[in-house]
Design an enzyme around this catalytic site. Structure first.
Site, PDB file in Angstrom:
ATOM      1  N   ARG A  48       2.008 -34.870  31.330  1.00 51.26           N
ATOM      2  CA  ARG A  48       2.746 -35.789  32.192  1.00 51.26           C
ATOM      3  C   ARG A  48       4.241 -35.614  31.927  1.00 51.26           C
ATOM      4  O   ARG A  48       4.642 -35.264  30.816  1.00 51.26           O
ATOM      5  CB  ARG A  48       2.353 -37.243  31.928  1.00 51.26           C
ATOM      6  N   GLU A  73       3.362 -29.273  10.478  1.00 47.39           N
ATOM      7  CA  GLU A  73       3.428 -30.239  11.575  1.00 47.39           C
ATOM      8  C   GLU A  73       2.843 -31.578  11.182  1.00 47.39           C
ATOM      9  O   GLU A  73       3.349 -32.628  11.598  1.00 47.39           O
ATOM     10  CB  GLU A  73       2.679 -29.694  12.806  1.00 47.39           C
ATOM     11  N   GLU A  74       1.777 -31.564  10.388  1.00 49.88           N
ATOM     12  CA  GLU A  74       1.022 -32.785  10.114  1.00 49.88           C
ATOM     13  C   GLU A  74       1.867 -33.887   9.484  1.00 49.88           C
ATOM     14  O   GLU A  74       1.604 -35.068   9.686  1.00 49.88           O
ATOM     15  CB  GLU A  74      -0.176 -32.481   9.203  1.00 49.88           C
ATOM     16  N   HIS A  79      -9.194 -34.245  12.778  1.00 48.41           N
ATOM     17  CA  HIS A  79      -9.073 -34.781  11.412  1.00 48.41           C
ATOM     18  C   HIS A  79     -10.431 -35.245  10.876  1.00 48.41           C
ATOM     19  O   HIS A  79     -10.501 -36.136  10.036  1.00 48.41           O
ATOM     20  CB  HIS A  79      -8.043 -35.916  11.348  1.00 48.41           C
ATOM     21  N   ASP A  86      -0.309 -25.249  10.019  1.00 49.95           N
ATOM     22  CA  ASP A  86      -0.768 -25.898   8.792  1.00 49.95           C
ATOM     23  C   ASP A  86      -2.129 -26.561   8.935  1.00 49.95           C
ATOM     24  O   ASP A  86      -2.561 -26.925  10.022  1.00 49.95           O
ATOM     25  CB  ASP A  86       0.263 -26.916   8.307  1.00 49.95           C
TER      26      ASP A  86
END
Length: 383
Positions: free
Chosen positions: A168, A128-129, A355, A71
């Site tokens: 990580r 996802e956003e 963004h 998206d």
């Protein structure tokens, strides 16, 4: 056309035709057609506009899931290159065009070489956003219809050297939650405050008291968190004490335990302040993203594959956690896996922040992503 040229072409086509979450009709259909042309089994409309490609080789029951987001964002692009967005007010300002292209490239190479024994699931996720796409695919049976042993994902990150990889074990990225508090009073005339109740004073006390939640309720060693007040509005005017104050804010934390402590502590502060002032309140707390928690074994697999692709000196397998959030976190609560961040570049070459209306994915790292996926699969599903 070489595979690198093809991946760049895919990436720029997707960038030019961005689509908002759950509206990725053109993108998902392009992905599905490309996978079918590679001879890969395709399942459309998983989680509304999501696509799952399935590639089997050999007889092993082992499997692996590789996820890319598709998206774009409601941002007006300010770039002037040939592949700039043609959809007004929508652009790929987070690099999901690159993530999708890298996974398509990996699918092409794995379908061509078949150098593995098991099943690869290519997961192309919508929305996802806003933290909804992973949930939608899970609800549609992503992990119940298919047996996916572990799941992995990549995200680009400006500010990290081109192609370098960081990750990580444990919490890599924070949860994100929002809250809304309504302080409900009687208000009144600004000249006669004693004849009503004043929500502004109570709201100010709430804001001040909330500053103690992190410092006095969470461990300074292993419960790092952020609470930010982002809005404070009223229905008053110059000579009117308002009858309502609305307070909104955002919280980030790295463990579910800290998340629950924050949710309860905010209401405790609000309730106490409102009770002492004799006013009412409403409180809502909404979790949009969970913390992204990498499993130990899968993180080591990801580090191993990354080192083979970009070299040991360009992989940091114990980076500091990030307070940004990611809805891949919901997939990691279903099966073990690992999320990695790949450097998009520093300065003028790939360093523009995510963004941002001037952002663009760095095409120079596309093949790093393709090769990382290929090596990860070939190592985990070795013949």
């Amino acid at each position: 056309m070489t595979i690198e040229q093809q991946v760049i072409a895919w990436r720029r086509h997707i960038h030019k035709h961005p689509e908002f979450g759950f509206e990725e009709q053109l993108t998902s259909e392009m992905v599905a057609r490309c996978l079918e042309e590679m001879g890969i089994e395709v399942h459309r409309n998983i989680g509304k506009t999501g696509v799952v490609g399935i590639l089997k080789c050999g007889s092993s029951e082992r499997s692996i899931g590789l996820r890319a987001d598709m998206d774009a964002l409601h941002i007006k692009e300010q770039n002037c290159f040939a592949h700039a967005s043609v959809h007004e007010g929508v652009m790929h300002a987070c690099g999901h065009d690159g993530h999708t292209a890298m996974l398509l490239g990996a699918a092409h190479e794995l379908a061509r070489t078949h150098n593995f024994d098991g099943t690869v699931y290519f997961i192309f996720q919508p929305c996802e956003e806003h933290g909804l796409g992973a949930k939608a695919m899970i609800a549609d049976g992503l992990f119940t219809r298919w047996n996916i042993d572990a799941v992995y994902a990549i995200h680009n990150l400006p500010g990290i050297a081109e192609g370098h990889i960081v990750t990580r074990p444990g919490s890599l990225m924070a949860s994100e939650s929002s809250f809304e508090i309504d302080v409900i009073a009687t208000g009144g005339h600004a000249a006669l405050p004693h004849m009503g109740t004043d929500p502004i004073v109570v709201g100010a006390q709430i804001v001040t008291a909330m500053q103690t939640i992190v410092s006095r309720n969470l461990s300074a060693i292993d419960e790092t968190a952020v609470i930010s007040i982002t809005e404070f509005t009223t229905n008053g005017t110059v000579n009117v004490i308002p009858s309502q104050v609305k307070i909104k804010g955002d919280t980030r934390s790295f463990t579910d335990e800290a998340l629950h402590k924050i949710e309860a502590a905010i209401e405790r502060v609000v309730k106490g302040q409102c009770l002492s002032a004799g006013v009412e309140y409403k409180y809502t707390f909404n979790n949009s993203f969970l913390s992204t928690i990498n499993s130990d074994k899968e993180t080591q697999h990801a580090i191993s594959a990354a080192q083979k692709v970009v070299g040991e000196d360009q992989v940091n397998g114990n980076c500091q956690p990030f307070t940004i959030s990611e809805d891949f976190s919901f997939m990691l609560r279903e099966v073990p896996g690992c999320y990695i961040l790949m450097g998009n570049g520093i300065g003028e070459c790939g360093g523009t922040a995510l963004h941002n209306p001037n952002y663009d994915f760095n095409d120079k790292i596309l093949m790093n992503g393709v090769k990382y996926w290929q090596v990860l699969v070939e190592e985990q599903l070795a013949k």
